[in-house]
Enzyme design. Structure first.
Site, PDB file in Angstrom:
ATOM      1  N   CYS A 356       0.864  -1.187   0.000  1.00  0.00           N
ATOM      2  CA  CYS A 356       0.000   0.000   0.000  1.00  0.00           C
ATOM      3  C   CYS A 356       0.896   1.231   0.000  1.00  0.00           C
ATOM      4  O   CYS A 356       1.979   1.218   0.572  1.00  0.00           O
ATOM      5  CB  CYS A 356      -0.878   0.038   1.245  1.00  0.00           C
ATOM      6  SG  CYS A 356      -2.202  -1.162   1.244  1.00  0.00           S
ATOM      7  N   GLU A 390       2.064  -3.826  -5.636  1.00  0.00           N
ATOM      8  CA  GLU A 390       1.037  -4.868  -5.627  1.00  0.00           C
ATOM      9  C   GLU A 390      -0.195  -4.415  -6.387  1.00  0.00           C
ATOM     10  O   GLU A 390      -0.552  -3.246  -6.387  1.00  0.00           O
ATOM     11  CB  GLU A 390       0.681  -5.207  -4.171  1.00  0.00           C
ATOM     12  CG  GLU A 390      -0.242  -6.389  -4.015  1.00  0.00           C
ATOM     13  CD  GLU A 390      -0.482  -6.750  -2.560  1.00  0.00           C
ATOM     14  OE1 GLU A 390      -1.616  -6.549  -2.081  1.00  0.00           O
ATOM     15  OE2 GLU A 390       0.444  -7.217  -1.895  1.00  0.00           O
TER      16      GLU A 390
END
Length: 500
Positions: A356, A390
């Site tokens: 994140c 990601e």
């Protein structure tokens, strides 16, 4: 005519040009305030951060569409309510990925866009209607399509001369989202026997469990230091705090409190003036702290709760053991104030260097987002790896990473010098090794910029004057850069620390 949940109708709103428009919206919730109804609406094809409560005067009841009764059909996970990912989240790479990287590609600078050779690739990004809201990234890039059994798996060269094959995600590594009050130890073992701390994990949200509660913002306002933040998305703070007009956070330990008096009392006892963990970078007033999600669990969980207010495509995990958190701060006489952060897995089977990433709204559009991205790749350089964020990328995350990749790769290409009067040449692998950007991201960025062309039996990169001028202007505006000399970081081999 009664407006109920699930209805769709045009709703009046102001756009970024401060003009009235009537986009189609869905009614998610209805409530009474002092005997008057208000409606929580989601604008169709707009980001959820623009969802809001509206009064009846803003509804166009003449064009109302009542919800239809849908037949129950099985979905991906056997659960109703699954939503397909949007097309720009699942970008695929053509066969060029396995061929262009293995040969040297000439770099050609051309005087004008009209004289360039016909492009063989299409722009991978579809245009999307975006509201002008400042940068927040939660990043994950375009992923190559998984090879089918008929196609041989490509072999990628490593910097040390060895070869490796892409490693697929291990089944069962993605953990279930926790909820408040859940026993942290119980998440590691179903039979009550504590297991070794996990070193891997994923923060990708399982959208099949979306419901009406998590689709609505539940926090009205957050006070963090000298800033008041208006959340964009749902975050699972305790239910009793969601009805408060303001949620107060300690800006150093991120503990949440219900009133200003409670915050003031907490500040007399809180000794922190910077995030817990090791300061691994400092230049001027900018510092980075490395925080172990296992050693500093409370801080890590509080950071995830705050971040979830501004990140929609990641879920919140209370098992923070497998993650490291890198918090960027700005220093003044009162202490180190959080600006943004990114998290990464201690061990990633898919070469993720970011799980994140977020720049808090008060600090957005000031270059801090690119600084966070640049720092994540600087760590990858020290580790001797290539990295990628990601998946999936948020809309703003995709823009931020595309911009960083474009500027970084163009910087490399423009520094190339010709030898013996010949065109300068470089391979995709060499670009990847110089920048630590994963090869697939290098290729997708070159395609996005329309730089790759096929000419006389070989791939060439053509740089037009427009591309060069645009890059130079962008670099003049980019004042914040990471200085590798100020980084004091020693990577750890987490595979040998699995029994901590």
């Amino acid at each position: 005519m009664e407006v109920i949940e699930g209805c769709r109708l045009p709703v009046l709103r102001r756009n970024q040009e401060n003009e009235d428009e009537w986009p189609l919206a869905e009614i998610l919730s209805v409530k009474d305030i002092s005997g008057r109804k208000v409606f929580y609406v989601h604008y169709i094809d707009f980001n959820k951060r623009l969802d809001e409560w509206v009064t009846p005067e803003r509804l166009d009841l003449k064009k109302i569409q009542f919800p239809k009764k849908e037949a129950k059909t099985p979905t991906k996970n056997g659960l109703p309510g699954s939503r397909p990912s949007s097309p720009e989240r699942d970008l695929g790479l053509p066969y060029l990925a396995s061929s262009a990287s293995l040969q040297r590609v000439p770099v050609v600078k051309i005087p004008d866009r009209t004289n360039s050779i016909e492009n063989v690739t299409k722009n991978l990004l579809s245009k999307r209607k975006l509201e002008a809201v400042s940068l927040t990234t939660q990043c994950s890039p375009a992923t190559p399509v998984a090879p089918t059994p008929e196609i041989p798996t490509p072999v990628f060269a490593q910097q040390n001369g060895s070869v490796r094959r892409p490693v697929s995600a291990v089944a069962g590594r993605k953990r279930k989202a926790g909820c408040l009050g859940t026993d942290e130890d119980s998440q590691d073992s179903s039979d009550g026997i504590p297991s070794a701390p996990r070193m891997t994990g994923s923060l990708v949200s399982d959208r099949s469990h979306d419901d009406i509660v998590t689709r609505m913002k539940n926090i009205e306002c957050i006070e963090l230091g000298r800033h008041r933040l208006k959340p964009w998305y749902f975050s699972p703070y305790p239910q009793e705090l969601t009805s408060l007009p303001v949620l107060y956070l300690c800006e150093f330990c991120l503990k949440y409190l219900k009133s200003l008096k409670c915050l003031q009392r907490h500040l007399t006892k809180c000794n922190l003036r910077h995030p817990p963990g090791n300061e691994i970078y400092r230049k001027g007033t900018i510092s980075f702290f490395e925080i172990d999600g296992r050693k500093n669990k409370n801080y890590s969980q509080n950071l995830c709760l705050l971040a979830k207010c501004f990140l929609d495509h990641k879920t919140l995990y209370y098992d923070t053991d497998p993650f490291l958190f890198y918090v960027m701060t700005e220093y003044d006489c009162k202490g180190f104030h959080i600006v943004g952060y990114f998290s990464k897995e201690k061990e990633s089977t898919e070469d993720y260097n970011v799980a994140c990433i977020l720049t808090l709204p008060p600090y957005q559009r000031r270059g801090y987002g690119k600084l966070l991205i640049e720092f994540s790749y600087e760590l990858s350089k020290v580790e001797g790896k290539t990295g990628t964020p990601e998946k999936p990328l948020s809309d703003l995350g995709l823009l931020s990473y595309r911009s960083y990749w474009s500027q970084t790769i163009l910087e490399i290409l423009m520094e190339l010098k010709s030898e013996n009067g010949e065109r300068p040449q470089i391979t995709i692998n060499e670009i990847s090794e110089l920048t630590s950007i994963k090869k697939e991201d290098v290729i997708s960025t070159l395609q996005y910029l329309n730089l790759i062309n096929y000419y006389k039996g070989q791939y060439i990169l053509t740089l037009s004057e427009d591309i060069v001028e645009g890059h130079e202007k962008a670099m003049m505006k980019r004042h914040l850069r990471i200085d590798s000399k100020c980084l004091h970081f020693t990577p750890k081999d987490w595979s040998k620390r699995g029994k901590w």
